[in-house]
Design a protein around this motif. Structure first.
Motif, PDB file in Angstrom:
ATOM      1  N   TYR C  52      17.100  33.372 -73.771  1.00  0.00           N
ATOM      2  CA  TYR C  52      17.218  34.143 -72.532  1.00  0.00           C
ATOM      3  C   TYR C  52      17.582  33.158 -71.412  1.00  0.00           C
ATOM      4  O   TYR C  52      16.701  32.611 -70.761  1.00  0.00           O
ATOM      5  CB  TYR C  52      15.868  34.812 -72.266  1.00  0.00           C
ATOM      6  CG  TYR C  52      15.741  35.739 -71.075  1.00  0.00           C
ATOM      7  CD1 TYR C  52      16.735  35.880 -70.107  1.00  0.00           C
ATOM      8  CD2 TYR C  52      14.573  36.477 -70.921  1.00  0.00           C
ATOM      9  CE1 TYR C  52      16.572  36.730 -69.026  1.00  0.00           C
ATOM     10  CE2 TYR C  52      14.395  37.331 -69.844  1.00  0.00           C
ATOM     11  CZ  TYR C  52      15.403  37.451 -68.895  1.00  0.00           C
ATOM     12  OH  TYR C  52      15.223  38.280 -67.813  1.00  0.00           O
ATOM     13  N   GLY C  54      18.216  31.217 -68.223  1.00  0.00           N
ATOM     14  CA  GLY C  54      17.556  31.418 -66.938  1.00  0.00           C
ATOM     15  C   GLY C  54      16.057  31.404 -67.135  1.00  0.00           C
ATOM     16  O   GLY C  54      15.367  30.477 -66.701  1.00  0.00           O
ATOM     17  N   MET C  55      15.559  32.411 -67.869  1.00  0.00           N
ATOM     18  CA  MET C  55      14.121  32.425 -68.117  1.00  0.00           C
ATOM     19  C   MET C  55      13.715  31.256 -69.013  1.00  0.00           C
ATOM     20  O   MET C  55      12.632  30.693 -68.854  1.00  0.00           O
ATOM     21  CB  MET C  55      13.678  33.743 -68.772  1.00  0.00           C
ATOM     22  CG  MET C  55      12.166  33.746 -69.037  1.00  0.00           C
ATOM     23  SD  MET C  55      11.516  35.325 -69.639  1.00  0.00           S
ATOM     24  CE  MET C  55       9.877  34.803 -70.208  1.00  0.00           C
ATOM     25  N   ARG C  58      13.218  28.180 -66.971  1.00  0.00           N
ATOM     26  CA  ARG C  58      12.084  28.410 -66.083  1.00  0.00           C
ATOM     27  C   ARG C  58      10.755  28.336 -66.855  1.00  0.00           C
ATOM     28  O   ARG C  58       9.783  27.714 -66.403  1.00  0.00           O
ATOM     29  CB  ARG C  58      12.245  29.792 -65.448  1.00  0.00           C
ATOM     30  CG  ARG C  58      11.093  30.245 -64.593  1.00  0.00           C
ATOM     31  CD  ARG C  58      11.130  31.769 -64.425  1.00  0.00           C
ATOM     32  NE  ARG C  58      12.200  32.197 -63.547  1.00  0.00           N
ATOM     33  CZ  ARG C  58      11.993  32.761 -62.352  1.00  0.00           C
ATOM     34  NH1 ARG C  58      10.776  32.963 -61.905  1.00  0.00           N
ATOM     35  NH2 ARG C  58      13.010  33.155 -61.622  1.00  0.00           N
TER      36      ARG C  58
ATOM     37  N   LEU D   5      17.601  43.770 -69.869  1.00  0.00           N
ATOM     38  CA  LEU D   5      18.087  42.828 -70.879  1.00  0.00           C
ATOM     39  C   LEU D   5      17.328  43.044 -72.185  1.00  0.00           C
ATOM     40  O   LEU D   5      16.116  43.322 -72.165  1.00  0.00           O
ATOM     41  CB  LEU D   5      17.887  41.385 -70.406  1.00  0.00           C
ATOM     42  CG  LEU D   5      18.897  40.855 -69.377  1.00  0.00           C
ATOM     43  CD1 LEU D   5      18.687  41.496 -68.021  1.00  0.00           C
ATOM     44  CD2 LEU D   5      18.800  39.331 -69.290  1.00  0.00           C
ATOM     45  N   ALA D  55       9.489  40.879 -69.832  1.00  0.00           N
ATOM     46  CA  ALA D  55       9.534  39.915 -68.730  1.00  0.00           C
ATOM     47  C   ALA D  55      10.124  40.615 -67.518  1.00  0.00           C
ATOM     48  O   ALA D  55      11.124  41.327 -67.623  1.00  0.00           O
ATOM     49  CB  ALA D  55      10.388  38.710 -69.096  1.00  0.00           C
ATOM     50  N   ASP D  57      11.685  39.951 -63.862  1.00  0.00           N
ATOM     51  CA  ASP D  57      12.298  38.842 -63.117  1.00  0.00           C
ATOM     52  C   ASP D  57      11.960  37.503 -63.763  1.00  0.00           C
ATOM     53  O   ASP D  57      11.556  36.548 -63.088  1.00  0.00           O
ATOM     54  CB  ASP D  57      11.891  38.889 -61.636  1.00  0.00           C
ATOM     55  CG  ASP D  57      12.710  39.934 -60.877  1.00  0.00           C
ATOM     56  OD1 ASP D  57      13.771  40.369 -61.380  1.00  0.00           O
ATOM     57  OD2 ASP D  57      12.269  40.331 -59.783  1.00  0.00           O
ATOM     58  N   GLN D  58      12.109  37.471 -65.084  1.00  0.00           N
ATOM     59  CA  GLN D  58      11.968  36.249 -65.883  1.00  0.00           C
ATOM     60  C   GLN D  58      10.543  35.699 -65.976  1.00  0.00           C
ATOM     61  O   GLN D  58      10.356  34.530 -66.343  1.00  0.00           O
ATOM     62  CB  GLN D  58      12.948  35.165 -65.390  1.00  0.00           C
ATOM     63  CG  GLN D  58      14.396  35.677 -65.380  1.00  0.00           C
ATOM     64  CD  GLN D  58      15.420  34.579 -65.138  1.00  0.00           C
ATOM     65  OE1 GLN D  58      15.088  33.442 -64.859  1.00  0.00           O
ATOM     66  NE2 GLN D  58      16.710  34.922 -65.298  1.00  0.00           N
ATOM     67  N   GLU D  59       9.563  36.535 -65.678  1.00  0.00           N
ATOM     68  CA  GLU D  59       8.170  36.147 -65.898  1.00  0.00           C
ATOM     69  C   GLU D  59       7.552  37.132 -66.872  1.00  0.00           C
ATOM     70  O   GLU D  59       7.691  38.347 -66.704  1.00  0.00           O
ATOM     71  CB  GLU D  59       7.363  36.200 -64.590  1.00  0.00           C
ATOM     72  CG  GLU D  59       7.749  35.202 -63.531  1.00  0.00           C
ATOM     73  CD  GLU D  59       7.203  33.795 -63.801  1.00  0.00           C
ATOM     74  OE1 GLU D  59       6.416  33.627 -64.768  1.00  0.00           O
ATOM     75  OE2 GLU D  59       7.575  32.881 -63.058  1.00  0.00           O
ATOM     76  N   GLU D  72      15.381  42.400 -62.513  1.00  0.00           N
ATOM     77  CA  GLU D  72      15.696  42.183 -63.925  1.00  0.00           C
ATOM     78  C   GLU D  72      14.468  42.434 -64.792  1.00  0.00           C
ATOM     79  O   GLU D  72      13.402  41.880 -64.533  1.00  0.00           O
ATOM     80  CB  GLU D  72      16.144  40.713 -64.053  1.00  0.00           C
ATOM     81  CG  GLU D  72      16.804  40.319 -65.342  1.00  0.00           C
ATOM     82  CD  GLU D  72      17.385  38.892 -65.241  1.00  0.00           C
ATOM     83  OE1 GLU D  72      18.268  38.665 -64.379  1.00  0.00           O
ATOM     84  OE2 GLU D  72      16.944  38.031 -65.999  1.00  0.00           O
ATOM     85  N   ALA D  74      13.343  42.450 -68.923  1.00  0.00           N
ATOM     86  CA  ALA D  74      13.812  42.099 -70.271  1.00  0.00           C
ATOM     87  C   ALA D  74      12.799  42.556 -71.307  1.00  0.00           C
ATOM     88  O   ALA D  74      11.589  42.452 -71.101  1.00  0.00           O
ATOM     89  CB  ALA D  74      14.033  40.594 -70.383  1.00  0.00           C
TER      90      ALA D  74
END
Lengths: 152, 82, 152, 82
Positions: C52, C54-55, C58, D5, D55, D57-59, D72, D74
């Motif tokens: 993934y 970006g993630m 991070r 995603l 996830a 926003d990617q957290e 976002e 996922a």
């Protein structure tokens, strides 16, 4: 399994690659490299490592044998130098390979703990005007306890 | 006859890395006592037995280890490899 | 501290040497290398690793940051590949350096445990006629527990 | 608008790696319900939520995470890196 006791410098990266190249189906490779570092007080010129030829090889072989008995290892490597070393040189190296990472990590830590306190090496730190034998740490002997406890 | 080996500061205090010792000592401890009686250098090296380790025929042993049939006894401080 | 997510193959030995060369006064260097191994059933042709973007960066940065908070590390390195890999190729690598070996070992194990279950990578094993996503192991999630317990 | 995603077998079941979704869902769970209603592919992908991770926003987040201000989201199976 490979054990080498030598005065010659070795290339840890090249050793790691040679070790890994010989493996079949071992997904996890762990290495430990011990490097000569400065004394707490600073100003170290060299480290001299004395050992007990004959017993050294025998002791290390016994430690490796015990590690193989406890963990399912694909392979193991121990290299330990003796003689005069300068700061930033590698002192010794251990590598272990296993199917699973936990076995590789544990076996490497076991090898290190036992090499530290059960293989006949003695380090002397040479400064510009003084020299002193490195004292064994209480913690080093204590570290063996965690493996003994597991045996039950 | 037993080969006595000395390492690290034990070697430095005794002034030799090894020597052949004529002895009838039955144990390592008796050998230590015998050596202590021979020369002050041994007294200095063996002053604090808790700071010493001993190997009999290249195996770590206790000071009570018997010497019958033994070829080699080594004295040294706790090891500091790794 | 260095984190790299890449499809290109890397040379674990060269990475270990480059990592070690940059160290000041860190006597202990631990590395872990994960290598593509065959499936239990055999006959694996390739491994495909999805991630993934970006993630991934991070998440790894966060894991490394947490390791630095917990242990006194001189340096740490994480390399993780994605894309198509063949058996015997390195998948990923972690290296840690510290003044003392326990910190280097623990930090490396911590990084591995968290990368395994908290960095967004997914492995697919490609056989000659079939392909299957690798399932997460219960043990991988459980492995995180040993670090949580320490925090108290 | 939220970017959704999908990774690994979630991506395969849905048939796309990402899509923009017009939604007024307040939480991830509401978004999942909305998608399930749109097409059976989502039903297949989201059949067992215990096998999924999300996830925001990617957290990594829970399914109860709010979507206000989120760009976002996922969905993927448990990770298998390392």
């Amino acid at each position: 399994m490979s054990v080498r006791v030598q005065s010659a410098r070795f290339d840890a990266g090249a050793e790691l690659n040679a070790f890994s190249a010989g493996l079949e189906n071992a997904g996890a490779v762990v290495s430990f490299t011990g490097v000569v570092r400065d004394r707490e007080a600073g100003g170290m010129v060299a480290m001299e490592i004395e050992h007990y030829p004959g017993m050294t090889e025998r002791a290390i072989a016994g430690i490796v044998e015990e590690a193989r008995r406890r963990w399912d290892l694909a392979d193991a490597l121990v290299i330990h130098r003796h003689g005069r070393l300068v700061p930033a040189e590698p002192i010794m190296m251990v590598a272990t390979a296993a199917r699973h990472r936990l076995a590789a990590f544990e076996a490497a830590e076991f090898l290190m703990d036992y090499l530290k306190s059960r293989a006949p090496f003695w380090k002397k730190e040479i400064g510009p005007r003084d020299a002193a034998w490195v004292a064994a740490k209480d913690g080093d002997e204590a570290a063996l306890g965690r493996w003994a406890a597991r045996e039950q | 006859m037993i080969d006595c080996l000395y390492f690290a500061w034990v070697r430095e205090r005794i002034g030799a890395p090894r020597e052949r010792v004529e002895t009838s000592a039955a144990t390592v401890m008796e050998l230590v006592e015998e050596l202590r009686g021979r020369d002050p250098r041994y007294g200095a090296a063996f002053a604090d037995l808790s700071a010493l380790r001993v190997a009999v025929d290249q195996e770590l042993s206790g000071f009570d280890a018997p010497l019958a049939g033994v070829r080699e006894v080594a004295f040294f401080p706790p090891m500091t490899g790794g």
